[in-house]
Motif scaffolding. Structure first.
Motif, PDB file in Angstrom:
ATOM      1  N   ARG A  20       0.674  -1.222  -0.005  1.00  0.00           N
ATOM      2  CA  ARG A  20       0.072  -0.015  -0.063  1.00  0.00           C
ATOM      3  C   ARG A  20       0.961   1.227   0.059  1.00  0.00           C
ATOM      4  O   ARG A  20       0.404   2.222  -0.771  1.00  0.00           O
ATOM      5  N   THR A  21       1.917   1.098   0.624  1.00  0.00           N
ATOM      6  CA  THR A  21       2.842   2.263   0.851  1.00  0.00           C
ATOM      7  C   THR A  21       3.476   2.528  -0.712  1.00  0.00           C
ATOM      8  O   THR A  21       3.537   3.718  -1.285  1.00  0.00           O
ATOM      9  N   ARG A  22       3.893   1.749  -1.455  1.00  0.00           N
ATOM     10  CA  ARG A  22       4.548   1.694  -2.682  1.00  0.00           C
ATOM     11  C   ARG A  22       3.312   2.189  -3.630  1.00  0.00           C
ATOM     12  O   ARG A  22       3.643   2.988  -4.589  1.00  0.00           O
ATOM     13  N   ALA A  23       2.252   1.660  -3.597  1.00  0.00           N
ATOM     14  CA  ALA A  23       1.130   2.066  -4.573  1.00  0.00           C
ATOM     15  C   ALA A  23       0.733   3.507  -4.542  1.00  0.00           C
ATOM     16  O   ALA A  23       0.452   4.120  -5.162  1.00  0.00           O
ATOM     17  N   ALA A  24       0.792   3.953  -3.006  1.00  0.00           N
ATOM     18  CA  ALA A  24       0.320   5.230  -2.853  1.00  0.00           C
ATOM     19  C   ALA A  24       1.438   6.206  -2.977  1.00  0.00           C
ATOM     20  O   ALA A  24       1.335   7.456  -3.903  1.00  0.00           O
ATOM     21  N   ILE A  25       2.756   5.743  -3.121  1.00  0.00           N
ATOM     22  CA  ILE A  25       3.949   6.374  -3.750  1.00  0.00           C
ATOM     23  C   ILE A  25       3.925   6.583  -5.271  1.00  0.00           C
ATOM     24  O   ILE A  25       4.019   7.693  -5.582  1.00  0.00           O
ATOM     25  N   ALA A  26       3.584   5.601  -5.924  1.00  0.00           N
ATOM     26  CA  ALA A  26       3.556   5.591  -7.135  1.00  0.00           C
ATOM     27  C   ALA A  26       2.415   6.287  -7.850  1.00  0.00           C
ATOM     28  O   ALA A  26       2.390   7.110  -8.726  1.00  0.00           O
ATOM     29  N   PHE A  27       1.188   6.350  -7.052  1.00  0.00           N
ATOM     30  CA  PHE A  27       0.361   7.160  -7.497  1.00  0.00           C
ATOM     31  C   PHE A  27       0.548   8.657  -7.295  1.00  0.00           C
ATOM     32  O   PHE A  27       0.253   9.555  -8.114  1.00  0.00           O
ATOM     33  N   THR A  28       1.076   8.864  -6.265  1.00  0.00           N
ATOM     34  CA  THR A  28       1.549  10.492  -6.005  1.00  0.00           C
ATOM     35  C   THR A  28       2.385  10.814  -7.063  1.00  0.00           C
ATOM     36  O   THR A  28       2.451  11.970  -7.518  1.00  0.00           O
ATOM     37  N   VAL A  29       3.564   9.991  -7.236  1.00  0.00           N
ATOM     38  CA  VAL A  29       4.456  10.659  -8.383  1.00  0.00           C
ATOM     39  C   VAL A  29       3.946  10.533  -9.904  1.00  0.00           C
ATOM     40  O   VAL A  29       3.994  11.567 -10.428  1.00  0.00           O
ATOM     41  N   ALA A  30       2.721   9.609 -10.057  1.00  0.00           N
ATOM     42  CA  ALA A  30       2.199   9.794 -11.483  1.00  0.00           C
ATOM     43  C   ALA A  30       1.307  11.033 -11.310  1.00  0.00           C
ATOM     44  O   ALA A  30       1.324  11.694 -12.433  1.00  0.00           O
ATOM     45  N   LEU A  31       0.678  11.161 -10.421  1.00  0.00           N
ATOM     46  CA  LEU A  31       0.001  12.429 -10.186  1.00  0.00           C
ATOM     47  C   LEU A  31       0.564  13.726 -10.424  1.00  0.00           C
ATOM     48  O   LEU A  31       0.299  14.620 -11.105  1.00  0.00           O
ATOM     49  N   ILE A  32       1.939  13.739  -9.775  1.00  0.00           N
ATOM     50  CA  ILE A  32       2.543  15.018  -9.927  1.00  0.00           C
ATOM     51  C   ILE A  32       3.235  15.055 -11.311  1.00  0.00           C
ATOM     52  O   ILE A  32       3.559  16.291 -11.857  1.00  0.00           O
ATOM     53  N   GLY A  33       3.597  13.883 -11.866  1.00  0.00           N
ATOM     54  CA  GLY A  33       3.976  14.013 -13.317  1.00  0.00           C
ATOM     55  C   GLY A  33       3.182  14.539 -14.252  1.00  0.00           C
ATOM     56  O   GLY A  33       3.357  15.373 -15.092  1.00  0.00           O
ATOM     57  N   ALA A  34       2.038  13.934 -14.083  1.00  0.00           N
ATOM     58  CA  ALA A  34       0.774  14.287 -14.920  1.00  0.00           C
ATOM     59  C   ALA A  34       0.524  15.923 -14.948  1.00  0.00           C
ATOM     60  O   ALA A  34       0.259  16.477 -15.818  1.00  0.00           O
TER      61      ALA A  34
END
Length: 402
Positions: free
Chosen positions: A327-341
């Motif tokens: 869950r931590t890695r998924a949250a980090i990945a989602f946050t990074v993808a949102l920041i990149g978009a």
């Protein structure tokens, strides 16, 4: 500017116990605190917490009720008798299969003080008149969790089976509850009833309405082999989730009615009505279970007749840690993808409006002249007639006598 700390309050179960010890209803207590009855109910169930002046008034009132309760207990307590010399005996195993015998909380033992350890020079010297303190090594969080799991997991799996009628779902519910407890272990270890904390979480997961949408739980499981057990399990599953949970807690586990009401987040009269309705429904199909003692025995036999097992505590802890990392890695990945978009959108977005220009079309030469189609024979005759008349002119009109 610093904010002053909030006034401490007792746990939700202690608040309810103090109110009932003072023979006060929720409405009466709400009147004294100047709030509504629903607010008091939410405070006692732990769903919300008071703030500001209401918290201070509520804390003062609870303190007064606690002092009155302590005074009543002191007046009614018998004179103390000389305690006999304790004889060390082995701790007996729990006798019931639905709930382990209540005792000291697992994982909440106080750590030894600086002078109670086995450090050099900390022991008492011979002849000093003081006995050496017994050595009690402090448990690590993992050891305390494993002890709590081994003590209560088998009984909780049997309880979850009575709630759901599914062996795999019962085991999974208890594992999820203990994984949640391991994630919040500091809170669970300090709780007055850690087994009750885990039990409430397991019940919530087992009775969740989302379980019916899972493909693995849509297929029916083989029923119990004994016809009586099969009839009793069907009667339990015909009850509503809250009625079934109240019946298992009161007649199966053996909780008191206020504790059952607090765990099901209901008032004591509502819990009593649910219990009576559940007993009537079960007794309607099995009249022999009208007696609560017989019902408790049959629930125990039904839970112990099935071959239910629980995973090892080490596997449960590691599974919870893996879920937390995922869950931590998924949250980090989602946050990074949102920041990149967001960054890409800001980078490529236009800064001013540019009107759209329609594309041009190249025109070459003059468009061909559109001519009518070929004339018919009558049209050609008419054309020739008109041409002849235009050359000679119209005929002259002359008057005539008749």
């Amino acid at each position: 500017m610093t904010r002053s700390p909030a006034t401490p309050l007792p746990p939700p179960k202690a608040r309810r116990r103090l109110r009932e010890a003072a023979a006060l209803t929720q409405t009466q207590l709400a009147t004294r605190v100047n709030v509504t009855r629903a607010t008091i109910r939410a405070w006692e169930s732990g769903r919300t917490a008071p703030r500001g002046r209401r918290r201070e008034a509520y804390a003062r009132l609870l303190k007064t009720l606690a002092e009155e309760d302590a005074a009543r207990r002191t007046r009614s307590a018998p004179p103390p008798e000389p305690a006999p010399t304790p004889t060390p005996t082995p701790t007996p195993e729990p006798t019931t299969v639905l709930e382990p015998v209540s005792g000291p909380e697992k994982g909440s033992e106080p750590e030894p003080g600086p002078g109670s350890g086995s450090e050099p020079g900390s022991g008492s010297e011979p002849g000093s008149g003081s006995e050496p303190a017994p050595e009690h090594p402090a448990l690590t969080p993992a050891q305390a969790f494993d002890a709590l799991y081994e003590f209560s997991a088998p009984a909780l799996v049997r309880q979850a089976y009575l709630l759901t009628g599914r062996r795999e779902l019962a085991r999974e519910s208890v594992e999820r509850a203990f994984q949640t407890a391991w994630e919040r272990w500091p809170e669970v270890a300090r709780d007055r009833d850690p087994v009750g904390w885990v039990r409430a979480t397991a019940y919530e997961f087992a009775l969740s309405p989302w379980q019916r949408f899972r493909p693995r739980h849509r297929q029916p499981e083989p029923p119990p082999a004994d016809p009586g057990d099969r009839t009793l399990l069907n009667a339990l599953l015909r009850l509503g989730p809250q009625h079934r949970r109240t019946l298992v807690l009161y007649d199966g586990v053996g909780l008191d009615l206020p504790e059952t009401a607090a765990e099901t987040e209901a008032s004591t009269p509502a819990a009593a009505n649910r219990l009576l309705h559940a007993r009537e429904t079960v007794a309607g199909r099995l009249p022999a279970l009208a007696d609560s003692r017989v019902l408790h025995q049959r629930l125990t036999e039904l839970a112990s007749a099935e071959r239910l097992w629980a995973a090892k505590p080490t596997g449960v802890r590691k599974g919870g840690e893996r879920r937390a990392r995922f869950r931590t890695r998924a949250a980090i990945a989602f946050t990074v993808a949102l920041i990149g978009a967001t960054a890409l959108t800001v980078r490529t977005a236009p800064t001013h409006y540019e009107p759209a220009v329609s594309p041009g079309v190249a025109v070459r030469g003059v468009p061909p002249r559109v001519a009518p189609g070929s004339l018919s024979e009558a049209e050609r005759e008419l054309r020739q007639k008109l041409r002849d008349r235009l050359q000679d002119g119209p005929e002259r009109l002359e008057p005539r006598l008749e």
